[in-house]
Design a protein around this motif. Structure first.
Motif, short mmCIF file in Angstrom:
data_model
loop_
_atom_site.label_atom_id
_atom_site.label_comp_id
_atom_site.label_asym_id
_atom_site.label_seq_id
_atom_site.Cartn_x
_atom_site.Cartn_y
_atom_site.Cartn_z
N THR A 108 0.83 -1.19 0.00
CA THR A 108 0.00 0.00 0.00
C THR A 108 0.87 1.25 0.00
OG1 THR A 108 -1.72 -1.15 1.20
CG2 THR A 108 -1.79 1.25 1.24
N SER B 110 2.34 2.14 -3.25
CA SER B 110 1.49 2.65 -4.32
C SER B 110 1.54 4.17 -4.26
CB SER B 110 0.06 2.15 -4.16
OG SER B 110 -0.61 2.91 -3.18
N LEU C 211 -4.69 2.07 -2.17
CA LEU C 211 -4.70 1.54 -3.53
C LEU C 211 -5.98 1.99 -4.23
CD1 LEU C 211 -3.50 -2.11 -2.88
CD2 LEU C 211 -2.27 -0.36 -4.16
N THR D 248 -7.97 -3.36 -6.30
CA THR D 248 -8.51 -4.20 -5.22
C THR D 248 -9.70 -5.03 -5.65
OG1 THR D 248 -9.88 -2.35 -4.48
CG2 THR D 248 -7.70 -2.59 -3.44
#
Lengths: 441, 441
Positions: B56, B59, B64, B69
């Motif tokens: 996470t 990112s 995200l 997801t």
């Protein structure tokens, strides 16, 4: 009397000198020496066109077809193929079915296409977590890791950079895996070799962005990650990233389609397809390969001696005859144009040879210009089929001197369980009834 | 803290040496001599990527995005553009409205595309009687008139002939007619110059079929007729028919689309678009031009001296800057890549020059390889915009030495009422606020 009956349908015959003149290799009818094809032209009539002066009479039938007497469809803002070409579509494979409908492959129908460009709607796909619908206004590319300053780029920023257009093929590492199975499968060319497509990609050289971020001395690799649900990730040597790698934003003139990585994808010319990471959102500079799930669980070559070869990035020299090919039926003996595709991850294709006797004798095919590096090259060769069983093969050579291997040479190196990077020569068996089938030879 | 705030969006600046290295002409910032653009990189932060190890955190945002997801869309058998690119479509003009919805034009959105290939769904159109939906099994091509034996060919027969692929542009004779109107219209580039597209066409040389039919000594021309409701018909000199004319069956790899003449169309490389007759169903060999409705009511050039020039078949040398162009707004001073298209009916483009001062001074643009004959050529040139008003122009030269003419040189030859074959130089006025508009200069 219908004009249709007076003027019979015409098709090419081996005795047409005009066809001979098209191609210098044509004058010597090859592969079936000594066979003479009946030279009678199919045209059965000599109806004088001058005798019929009305527009109706000058049309082909006794009556104008309906599409000449009624207004056609109005214009559309985005065109689509003819409904009569609906069968020309990608073959979709979803190995996990409803469990994971976004995981699988779709094959370009190579047997129905020609030229060298794959239309965007028919480009092959290989997805691991489905096709994300990415809002370009919310997507960013991060460059981080072993760099002097991490940088983030939104799509609008990338669109301001100088761009180049290059025509490159992309081939999945699993392409032609069907021909590694024990039995030859009777499926169309595209279902065997259709994890292969070619586009004019437009984007910016990745080297530009890496230089801006400032590559640390210790950086030797990059991790490239996609913004799909699978976070598909691959390790890429820095040398390739600084060479001819593009961040592509356009494909065949228009913006990338979602299936091809919209709004941005890596394109690694000549390297196995999944390294051209789609929906690219992160590049991390590292000192070595990351060994992600996507590159340890797959894409290694099982060798004959039981060892596995990792990181076979550059795809080998390869070719395939697309017309005729599996599932087709030769419409009868006579002159046919063999046509196919050749490519190499190492650069330009320099030669394609064709055999009709399973590799005993070979003739050079004509390569269609321009022959571009790491692009598909279309080849042609006239073939006078005498109606006897034949074994068609093609064999490509590239500018580095690499030559496509026979099935037996391939099998001598690799484990029978190896499914990746299959470049072995394809054989199409033409039977006496004209049917064409996949064959192992 | 969100990573987004730590790593600012980055975009190119004139001081980036990495951008300079892309293009030899770049090292000398041109057109705005002496102007220095602030060199500060936009990257505001130096967040250490190594400090954040979870996926996470690696990112781009704190979280995200949703597309990472949740599983994406399953595969399709034929792909379509992203819904976010829906505005990139053809502009449709139907001059007769509901009275004749199938008569009109649709313009390729040149300003939104790049590269040299036009995707099939965005190829321009000009129809006279709508788009016929032709069943290929019921369509035939008749060759008759001054021939030794009339011949008819169905689609299956033509598909057996040796084929070649060539990349050619097609331009409507009425392209750029808007710039012949008294006032410069503030519309996008494609709405002015978008009756222009480029494809990889695959088909058979018409010469092959004509030789089979046997051309009578008295034959000098052909009448080509389409199978649309308008029976669109043009006269073609026999010399062109025997030279590089194709009967095209494929466009950009796949079969022709209905709007482009499915199942077969003539392609006359470098000649005005309507002569590349779509839905081709009849070729009649004649001793002279037929003077059909479609070539007497239109496509003649009204000259300054009151006379009309007929049969201006070959389109002239021409170019246009597509980025930036009318309706766009420059996102601020600094380095920009000018990009555009050049073409000539006479062969290869050999030079494109660009001016930012309305033609007072010129610089050579880079032509993107491969430069193909009678094809679109993409050109690029870096431009450091200093924020002052500018007048952007491009001027193409072809291998025959033809040079694209200025607006004033054009107007000195042609009547102000002439609407065809407009090749005059396009001027885009860049205003101090960054807006770009069509201008007459």
């Amino acid at each position: 009397m219908k004009r249709e009956s007076a003027i019979a349908n015409h098709r090419p015959t081996a005795s047409d000198p005009q066809i001979d003149s098209l191609n210098p290799t044509r004058r010597r009818v090859f592969l079936t020496r000594g066979v003479q094809v009946a030279g009678a032209l199919a045209a059965g009539g000599v109806a004088s066109a001058a005798a019929a002066q009305t527009r109706t009479a000058e049309s082909i039938g006794a009556q104008l077809p309906s599409w000449m007497t009624t207004e056609g469809a109005p214009m559309r803002t985005y065109g689509q193929p003819s409904k009569f070409e609906e069968p020309v579509k990608r073959l979709v494979g979803q190995p996990f079915g409803k469990l994971a409908p976004g995981a699988g492959v779709s094959f370009t129908p190579l047997q129905s296409l020609t030229g060298t460009i794959t239309p965007n709607g028919l480009h092959f796909e290989r997805h691991h977590g489905g096709v994300p619908e990415i809002d370009p206004a919310r997507h960013k590319l991060l460059i981080h890791g072993l760099v002097k300053k991490p940088l983030a780029f939104d799509v609008a920023a990338l669109l301001r950079y100088p761009m180049v257009s290059r025509t490159y093929f992309i081939e999945c590492s699993g392409n032609s895996f069907r021909n590694t199975l024990p039995q030859a499968q009777d499926v169309p060319c595209g279902a065997i070799h259709g994890l292969l497509s070619c586009s004019e990609w437009t984007g910016l050289p990745l080297a530009v962005l890496l230089n801006e971020a400032g590559v640390d001395a210790g950086a030797k690799w990059l991790l490239a990650e996609g913004a799909d649900a699978a976070g598909m990730s691959r390790s890429i040597p820095l040398s390739k990233a600084l060479d001819d790698t593009l961040i592509a934003l356009y494909q065949n003139g228009e913006r990338l389609r979602p299936e091809q990585g919209y709004p941005m994808r890596l394109v690694l010319p000549g390297w196995e397809g999944n390294m051209s990471v789609k929906w690219l959102h992160r590049l991390k500079l590292t000192d070595g390969p990351t060994h992600t799930r996507d590159e340890t669980s797959r894409y290694t070559d099982l060798m004959r001696d039981g060892r596995a070869r990792q990181f076979t990035f550059e795809v080998g020299v390869k070719s395939v005859i697309t017309q005729p090919s599996g599932g087709m039926t030769m419409p009868g003996p006579g002159l046919h144009q063999l046509s196919g595709l050749a490519w190499s991850g190492a650069g330009r294709v320099t030669k394609v040879e064709v055999s009709a006797d399973g590799g005993a004798t070979w003739r050079d095919a004509t390569l269609q210009a321009p022959v571009l590096s790491k692009s598909l090259t279309r080849f042609h060769l006239p073939w006078n089929w005498n109606g006897a069983p034949a074994m068609l093969q093609s064999r490509a050579t590239d500018e580095k001197g690499n030559v496509q291997e026979s099935r037996s040479a391939w099998n001598a190196q690799y484990s029978s369980a190896n499914r990746y990077h299959n470049t072995m020569i394809q054989t199409w068996a033409v039977n006496a009834n004209g049917s064409v089938k996949n064959a192992y030879a």
